[in-house]
Write a protein that holds these residues in place. Structure first.
Motif, PDB file in Angstrom:
ATOM      1  N   TYR A 319       0.819  -1.652  -0.157  1.00  0.00           N
ATOM      2  CA  TYR A 319      -0.146  -0.008   0.341  1.00  0.00           C
ATOM      3  C   TYR A 319       1.053   1.067   0.219  1.00  0.00           C
ATOM      4  O   TYR A 319       2.443   1.167   0.238  1.00  0.00           O
ATOM      5  CB  TYR A 319      -0.451  -0.172   1.624  1.00  0.00           C
ATOM      6  CG  TYR A 319      -0.373   0.733   2.586  1.00  0.00           C
ATOM      7  CD1 TYR A 319      -0.463   1.988   3.048  1.00  0.00           C
ATOM      8  CD2 TYR A 319       0.635  -0.447   3.210  1.00  0.00           C
ATOM      9  CE1 TYR A 319      -0.620   2.330   3.975  1.00  0.00           C
ATOM     10  CE2 TYR A 319       0.960   0.154   4.381  1.00  0.00           C
ATOM     11  CZ  TYR A 319       1.075   1.283   4.772  1.00  0.00           C
ATOM     12  OH  TYR A 319       1.862   1.444   5.735  1.00  0.00           O
ATOM     13  N   LYS A 361       3.712  -9.020  -4.369  1.00  0.00           N
ATOM     14  CA  LYS A 361       3.615 -10.047  -4.431  1.00  0.00           C
ATOM     15  C   LYS A 361       4.928 -10.962  -4.662  1.00  0.00           C
ATOM     16  O   LYS A 361       4.415 -12.563  -4.894  1.00  0.00           O
ATOM     17  CB  LYS A 361       3.299  -9.902  -6.571  1.00  0.00           C
ATOM     18  CG  LYS A 361       1.498  -8.966  -6.151  1.00  0.00           C
ATOM     19  CD  LYS A 361       1.907  -8.500  -7.613  1.00  0.00           C
ATOM     20  CE  LYS A 361       0.826  -8.004  -8.416  1.00  0.00           C
ATOM     21  NZ  LYS A 361       0.596  -7.444  -9.602  1.00  0.00           N
ATOM     22  N   ALA A 373      -6.026 -13.288   0.919  1.00  0.00           N
ATOM     23  CA  ALA A 373      -7.080 -12.240   1.396  1.00  0.00           C
ATOM     24  C   ALA A 373      -7.829 -12.290   2.781  1.00  0.00           C
ATOM     25  O   ALA A 373      -7.442 -13.413   3.298  1.00  0.00           O
ATOM     26  CB  ALA A 373      -8.675 -12.647   0.678  1.00  0.00           C
ATOM     27  N   GLN A 393      -7.571  -0.795   2.044  1.00  0.00           N
ATOM     28  CA  GLN A 393      -8.100  -1.565   0.626  1.00  0.00           C
ATOM     29  C   GLN A 393      -7.993  -1.884  -0.710  1.00  0.00           C
ATOM     30  O   GLN A 393      -7.459  -2.624  -1.167  1.00  0.00           O
ATOM     31  CB  GLN A 393      -9.328  -1.939   0.820  1.00  0.00           C
ATOM     32  CG  GLN A 393     -10.696  -2.442   0.228  1.00  0.00           C
ATOM     33  CD  GLN A 393     -11.697  -2.843   0.291  1.00  0.00           C
ATOM     34  OE1 GLN A 393     -12.196  -1.637   0.022  1.00  0.00           O
ATOM     35  NE2 GLN A 393     -12.643  -3.577  -0.027  1.00  0.00           N
ATOM     36  N   ASP A 394      -8.142   0.337  -1.290  1.00  0.00           N
ATOM     37  CA  ASP A 394      -7.740   0.214  -2.528  1.00  0.00           C
ATOM     38  C   ASP A 394      -6.237   0.242  -2.684  1.00  0.00           C
ATOM     39  O   ASP A 394      -6.045  -0.152  -3.971  1.00  0.00           O
ATOM     40  CB  ASP A 394      -8.702   1.914  -2.823  1.00  0.00           C
ATOM     41  CG  ASP A 394      -8.690   2.534  -3.651  1.00  0.00           C
ATOM     42  OD1 ASP A 394      -9.374   1.361  -5.137  1.00  0.00           O
ATOM     43  OD2 ASP A 394      -8.261   3.438  -3.984  1.00  0.00           O
ATOM     44  N   SER A 395      -5.880   0.454  -2.090  1.00  0.00           N
ATOM     45  CA  SER A 395      -4.201   0.664  -2.414  1.00  0.00           C
ATOM     46  C   SER A 395      -3.574  -0.867  -2.263  1.00  0.00           C
ATOM     47  O   SER A 395      -2.935  -0.882  -4.071  1.00  0.00           O
ATOM     48  CB  SER A 395      -3.518   1.504  -1.283  1.00  0.00           C
ATOM     49  OG  SER A 395      -2.513   1.507  -2.164  1.00  0.00           O
ATOM     50  N   ARG A 397      -4.599  -2.801  -3.888  1.00  0.00           N
ATOM     51  CA  ARG A 397      -5.776  -4.467  -4.672  1.00  0.00           C
ATOM     52  C   ARG A 397      -4.105  -4.177  -5.335  1.00  0.00           C
ATOM     53  O   ARG A 397      -4.255  -5.174  -5.928  1.00  0.00           O
ATOM     54  CB  ARG A 397      -6.650  -3.623  -4.636  1.00  0.00           C
ATOM     55  CG  ARG A 397      -7.009  -4.405  -6.002  1.00  0.00           C
ATOM     56  CD  ARG A 397      -8.589  -3.901  -6.326  1.00  0.00           C
ATOM     57  NE  ARG A 397      -9.648  -3.697  -5.519  1.00  0.00           N
ATOM     58  CZ  ARG A 397     -10.205  -2.034  -4.836  1.00  0.00           C
ATOM     59  NH1 ARG A 397     -10.135  -0.968  -5.265  1.00  0.00           N
ATOM     60  NH2 ARG A 397     -11.076  -2.304  -3.965  1.00  0.00           N
ATOM     61  N   ARG A 398      -3.482  -3.165  -5.798  1.00  0.00           N
ATOM     62  CA  ARG A 398      -2.589  -3.630  -7.138  1.00  0.00           C
ATOM     63  C   ARG A 398      -1.715  -4.723  -6.896  1.00  0.00           C
ATOM     64  O   ARG A 398      -0.869  -5.052  -7.747  1.00  0.00           O
ATOM     65  CB  ARG A 398      -1.357  -1.863  -7.466  1.00  0.00           C
ATOM     66  CG  ARG A 398      -2.468  -0.919  -7.408  1.00  0.00           C
ATOM     67  CD  ARG A 398      -1.719   0.297  -7.683  1.00  0.00           C
ATOM     68  NE  ARG A 398      -0.304   0.290  -8.776  1.00  0.00           N
ATOM     69  CZ  ARG A 398       0.335   0.766  -8.764  1.00  0.00           C
ATOM     70  NH1 ARG A 398      -0.166   1.613  -7.250  1.00  0.00           N
ATOM     71  NH2 ARG A 398       1.512   0.509  -9.097  1.00  0.00           N
ATOM     72  N   GLY A 400      -2.094  -7.393  -6.253  1.00  0.00           N
ATOM     73  CA  GLY A 400      -2.984  -8.819  -5.342  1.00  0.00           C
ATOM     74  C   GLY A 400      -3.662  -9.388  -4.156  1.00  0.00           C
ATOM     75  O   GLY A 400      -3.926 -10.698  -4.353  1.00  0.00           O
ATOM     76  N   ARG A 402      -6.302  -8.928  -1.685  1.00  0.00           N
ATOM     77  CA  ARG A 402      -8.085  -8.680  -0.966  1.00  0.00           C
ATOM     78  C   ARG A 402      -8.273  -8.222   0.032  1.00  0.00           C
ATOM     79  O   ARG A 402      -8.148  -9.445   0.868  1.00  0.00           O
ATOM     80  CB  ARG A 402      -8.534 -10.003  -1.878  1.00  0.00           C
ATOM     81  CG  ARG A 402      -9.125 -10.300  -3.617  1.00  0.00           C
ATOM     82  CD  ARG A 402      -9.189 -11.139  -4.029  1.00  0.00           C
ATOM     83  NE  ARG A 402      -9.095 -12.516  -3.408  1.00  0.00           N
ATOM     84  CZ  ARG A 402      -9.737 -13.692  -2.628  1.00  0.00           C
ATOM     85  NH1 ARG A 402     -11.300 -13.411  -3.000  1.00  0.00           N
ATOM     86  NH2 ARG A 402      -9.471 -14.567  -2.455  1.00  0.00           N
ATOM     87  N   VAL A 403      -8.398  -7.600   0.428  1.00  0.00           N
ATOM     88  CA  VAL A 403      -9.151  -6.875   1.920  1.00  0.00           C
ATOM     89  C   VAL A 403     -10.207  -7.005   2.185  1.00  0.00           C
ATOM     90  O   VAL A 403     -11.001  -6.062   1.118  1.00  0.00           O
ATOM     91  CB  VAL A 403      -7.796  -5.637   2.165  1.00  0.00           C
ATOM     92  CG1 VAL A 403      -9.358  -5.067   3.328  1.00  0.00           C
ATOM     93  CG2 VAL A 403      -7.128  -6.226   1.821  1.00  0.00           C
ATOM     94  N   ARG A 404     -10.798  -7.121   3.107  1.00  0.00           N
ATOM     95  CA  ARG A 404     -12.719  -7.613   3.335  1.00  0.00           C
ATOM     96  C   ARG A 404     -12.625  -6.783   4.613  1.00  0.00           C
ATOM     97  O   ARG A 404     -12.908  -6.671   5.395  1.00  0.00           O
ATOM     98  CB  ARG A 404     -13.254  -8.646   3.609  1.00  0.00           C
ATOM     99  CG  ARG A 404     -13.058 -10.037   2.711  1.00  0.00           C
ATOM    100  CD  ARG A 404     -13.773 -11.136   2.347  1.00  0.00           C
ATOM    101  NE  ARG A 404     -12.900 -11.762   3.067  1.00  0.00           N
ATOM    102  CZ  ARG A 404     -11.837 -12.726   3.191  1.00  0.00           C
ATOM    103  NH1 ARG A 404     -12.559 -13.040   1.533  1.00  0.00           N
ATOM    104  NH2 ARG A 404     -10.864 -13.286   4.242  1.00  0.00           N
TER     105      ARG A 404
END
Length: 527
Positions: A319, A361, A373, A393-395, A397-398, A400, A402-404
């Motif tokens: 992030y 990654k 996740a 969460q948004d940051s 995502r790049r 890979g 997955r944040v709930r």
């Protein structure tokens, strides 16, 4: 966290401000004159001298019915402490150590024994003279297992309560188990307010201290009042009295301020929409305290997948803290880069790994966690928790990941979620000395080590830093400790946030530092 979070707080609306809640949060965000213009938020409280007298009305978050005036307790009524008590040593407006009940202090050549010269002519609210016996008793009370003080974890490795010396009424000698060149700074914590000798069983009710105000009334989780102590050793306070009210939630507290029913919102960091409405009103305004809170996404290192340091490192590299500051704080703060030591601290290091989703990654693949996740818990306990979680969460995502984002109840957040779920949002107040910060929140076994991270090399490094009497070398060692927290620890620190404090336009002399404001100088215009 207050500086420290208050588990078990229950919503109790004080009768004196109950009508404010009926205004409703929707009115607060849309109905106030001037809100549409979204004014630039003030950077400081109103200037000018207050008038003598008057009563300052403070709205504070609801508390546990086990709340106490014992400053050493984890359930202390935080807002009362600076009014009722003094410490031996305090933090001044520049972040430096300053005399309080101790006029001076000095170590021996190895920083193993510290001698404090205590102020003369100081009296407790009951008329008893303050002496070294009270100072020694306060330390013993903090260290007593029955007190269960959060500060005991910091002081117990250093102090043998049976070896404290009081050679005369105004000298306290503290032999340490191991050298510590930072020791006086550890006494600035609010658990270290001085209480009278022998008062452990009664102090939680009486609040007898040496502070600028004395107790008139106190109800755990409810209202209370303190009145000016005219014989205070530093002079009488500006105000005649302070009235405290426990108010259920941020909307109710803010509405009470806008309705002119309270003058100051304690321990309430306003969200930006609310802050703009407050700043646009005729009755209230905003004081902005720079980098006053640091926000954390702690990973429990005892729970999978965060037992693997590669996963922790990937979560940090995944992030962009600058993105989190922009989204969650709208720029009113500073990127943390996973270092909890604030940029204003002389010991702060600016070096850090850069945002690198590709490296994140790679690390996840090496750890067998491709397509990771995770659940990230948040709540309305603080208005910035959810924006921070969503920005992370948004940051991430790049990379890979997955944040709930899961929202938990604010009332039980610090009893059911904090230090129990593998990943969640939290915050702390800045203003801690660097040794206290690193010891209390990151050292193995500390009761506030919210990531349960344990590293013997880190603990040994702290011990070496404490024992180092050369200031430059000591800062270097604390810098190495910060690097270990960043690279190996479980705490993600996306940001330092400016705290947006709501207060009446009548308030003068509001200056916040070291966890609290100056109770002697604060007052009201037109009191």
């Amino acid at each position: 966290m207050s500086d420290i979070h208050h588990p078990g707080r229950r919503s109790v609306l004080a009768a004196g401000v109950a009508s404010a809640a009926s205004l409703g949060a929707s009115w607060l965000l849309t109905g106030c004159t001037g809100a549409a213009s979204a004014p630039v938020l003030p950077t400081a409280a109103a200037k000018g001298a207050p008038d003598r007298g008057g009563t300052l009305r403070i709205a504070r978050p609801p508390a546990s019915d086990a709340e106490t005036l014992d400053p050493a307790s984890a359930l202390s009524a935080y807002e009362y402490l600076g009014a009722l008590y003094n410490r031996l040593v305090r933090v001044d407006a520049d972040g430096d150590l300053a005399p309080d009940l101790a006029e001076s202090w000095e170590p021996d050549s190895k920083a193993r024994t510290w001698t404090f010269r205590l102020r003369k002519g100081v009296a407790f609210h009951n008329g008893r003279a303050f002496t070294s016996a009270d100072a020694a008793y306060t330390l013993r009370h903090i260290l007593d297992e029955a007190t269960a003080s959060p500060q005991a974890a910091v002081l117990a490795p250093l102090i043998d309560p049976d070896r404290l010396g009081t050679p005369d009424a105004h000298t306290l000698v503290v032999p340490l188990k191991s050298p510590n060149a930072e020791f006086p700074s550890l006494l600035t914590h609010y658990n270290c307010y001085v209480i009278p000798d022998g008062s452990a069983k009664s102090i939680g009710r009486t609040g007898i201290g040496t502070g600028p105000f004395k107790l008139e009334s106190f109800a755990p989780a409810g209202p209370g009042r303190v009145t000016a102590y005219r014989d205070h050793w530093a002079g009488a306070p500006v105000l005649d009295a302070i009235a405290f009210y426990s108010v259920a939630d941020m909307s109710a507290r803010s509405n009470a301020l806008l309705a002119g029913q309270v003058d100051l919102l304690s321990q309430t960091n306003l969200d930006f929409a609310t802050a703009r409405v407050v700043a646009a009103s005729d009755r209230a305004t905003i004081a902005r305290v720079t980098n006053a809170q640091w926000y954390v996404l702690p990973m429990l290192t005892t729970e999978k997948p965060f037992t693997d340091v590669r996963v922790r490192q990937a979560m940090k590299l995944a992030y962009d803290p600058e993105h989190v500051v922009k989204v969650a704080l709208q720029g009113a703060g500073t990127a943390g880069w996973d270092n909890p030591v604030p940029p204003s601290d002389p010991a702060h290091i600016s070096a850090h790994p850069k945002h690198d989703p590709e490296q994140a990654k790679y690390l996840l693949k090496k750890a067998g966690q491709e397509g990771l996740a995770v659940d990230l818990y948040t709540s309305a306990y603080d208005p910035l928790f959810t924006p921070m979680a969503l920005a992370y969460q948004d940051s991430a995502r790049r990379a890979g990941i997955r944040v709930r984002v899961k929202t938990a109840s604010a009332d039980s957040y610090y009893t059911q979620i904090w230090m129990k779920k593998p990943l969640m949002a939290t915050y702390w107040y800045t203003g801690r000395p660097v040794d206290q910060l690193l010891t209390q929140i990151f050292r193995s076994g500390s009761s506030y080590n919210e990531t349960a991270w344990s590293d013997k090399d880190f603990d040994a490094l702290l011990d070496r830093a404490r024992a180092e009497t050369d200031g430059a070398r000591r800062s270097e060692l604390y810098g190495q400790a910060q690097t270990m927290v960043i690279e190996k620890g479980g705490a993600m620190t996306p940001m330092f946030a400016d705290r947006l404090v709501g207060l009446s336009r009548k308030v003068r002399g509001y200056a916040e530092y070291g966890f609290e404001f100056d109770y002697l100088a604060i007052g009201l215009k037109g009191a």
